[in-house]
Write an enzyme that holds these catalytic residues in place. Structure first.
Site, mmCIF file in Angstrom:
data_model
loop_
_atom_site.group_PDB
_atom_site.id
_atom_site.type_symbol
_atom_site.label_atom_id
_atom_site.label_comp_id
_atom_site.label_asym_id
_atom_site.label_seq_id
_atom_site.Cartn_x
_atom_site.Cartn_y
_atom_site.Cartn_z
ATOM 1 N N HIS A 7 32.546 29.226 44.956
ATOM 2 C CA HIS A 7 33.169 28.036 44.388
ATOM 3 C C HIS A 7 33.076 26.837 45.333
ATOM 4 O O HIS A 7 32.974 26.985 46.554
ATOM 5 C CB HIS A 7 34.631 28.306 44.029
ATOM 6 N N ARG A 55 39.639 27.727 40.681
ATOM 7 C CA ARG A 55 38.548 27.102 41.440
ATOM 8 C C ARG A 55 37.201 27.783 41.177
ATOM 9 O O ARG A 55 36.157 27.122 41.209
ATOM 10 C CB ARG A 55 38.869 27.097 42.943
ATOM 11 N N GLU A 84 39.245 36.210 45.268
ATOM 12 C CA GLU A 84 39.102 36.124 46.715
ATOM 13 C C GLU A 84 39.885 37.254 47.382
ATOM 14 O O GLU A 84 40.772 37.871 46.773
ATOM 15 C CB GLU A 84 39.606 34.751 47.193
ATOM 16 N N HIS A 118 34.157 33.935 45.035
ATOM 17 C CA HIS A 118 34.768 33.482 46.282
ATOM 18 C C HIS A 118 33.997 34.020 47.492
ATOM 19 O O HIS A 118 33.247 35.002 47.387
ATOM 20 C CB HIS A 118 36.214 33.950 46.325
#
Length: 237
Positions: free
Chosen positions: A9, A60, A87, A189
């Site tokens: 991202h 995100r 993430e 991520h």
């Protein structure tokens, strides 16, 4: 042969503030939006035709995927989200300033927590929703994880545990698409993508510490029928 593209991202608002982000749901910064759009432009220049997209359940990553696919003219392709692509969970560090954490615990200790393969960060020490630092509560309080068995939700993770979390979704969904000859794009991520790269490239526990995936720079793999890597390249301007 199939293609797999990994996109980290774009910069998040908390990346810009030097805060530990993890599972906290932050938006892209203006720079992050630009990075996501540039990723799509790079993909358009490569003329990769995608059949399936995957992303996490964090904003995100989702918006990065959408900006990139829009720039590539492929916003219409099927898309699936999974918490398993989130993430790494930074435990009690989430929401803390990285520089201030280094002052508190020492540069070396914070470096170990961030970069080691199998050392855990300080874990969330309470299931109490009232114990909160900038929204850092146990994920069970977030309805996006309502269907996830509580015992599977983390209080903190290292890269090893992140890989163990990602692999079931790789096996159940992503790998099947690739073995069917589909071209797949994953917007996720830094650490969930590093975990996938470790698996794909058979990277050792020591060597994975040196792998960095830049924000908004697509990593393109050509894979054979057994999902072994034929070639890879990073797209950048």
């Amino acid at each position: 042969m199939s293609k797999l593209v990994l996109i980290r991202h774009g910069q998040s608002e908390w990346n810009a503030l030097n805060l530990f982000n993890g599972w906290i749901d932050t938006k892209l910064s203006d720079k992050g939006v630009a990075q996501a759009k540039e990723a799509g432009q790079l993909l358009a220049a490569e003329d990769i035709q995608f059949d399936q997209a995957y992303t996490s359940v964090l904003t995100r990553a989702i918006t990065t995927l959408h900006y990139a696919l829009e720039e590539a003219g492929q916003l219409f392709i099927p898309e699936a989200k999974s918490w398993r692509l989130n993430e790494r969970h930074y435990g009690a560090l989430q929401g803390q300033n990285k520089a201030e954490a280094a002052e508190k615990w020492g540069d070396e200790q914070v470096h170990i927590w961030r970069r080691s393969y199998d050392v855990l960060p300080p874990l969330l020490d309470s299931y109490d929703k009232e114990v909160e630092v900038q929204g850092n509560t146990y994920p069970a309080f977030d309805r996006r994880y309502a269907d996830v068995p509580e015992g599977e939700l983390p209080l903190g993770e290292n890269l090893k545990i992140t890989l163990e979390r990602v692999l079931p979704f790789w096996e159940s969904d992503i790998s099947k698409d690739l073995k069917a000859g589909k071209n797949v794009v994953i917007a996720a991520h830094g650490n969930s993508l590093r975990a996938l790269a470790k698996h794909l490239e058979h990277i050792s526990d020591d060597d994975i510490l040196n792998l960095e995936i830049a924000n908004g720079q697509p990593l393109v793999y050509d894979l054979d029928d057994n999902l072994e890597v034929i070639s890879k390249k990073t797209l950048s301007k």
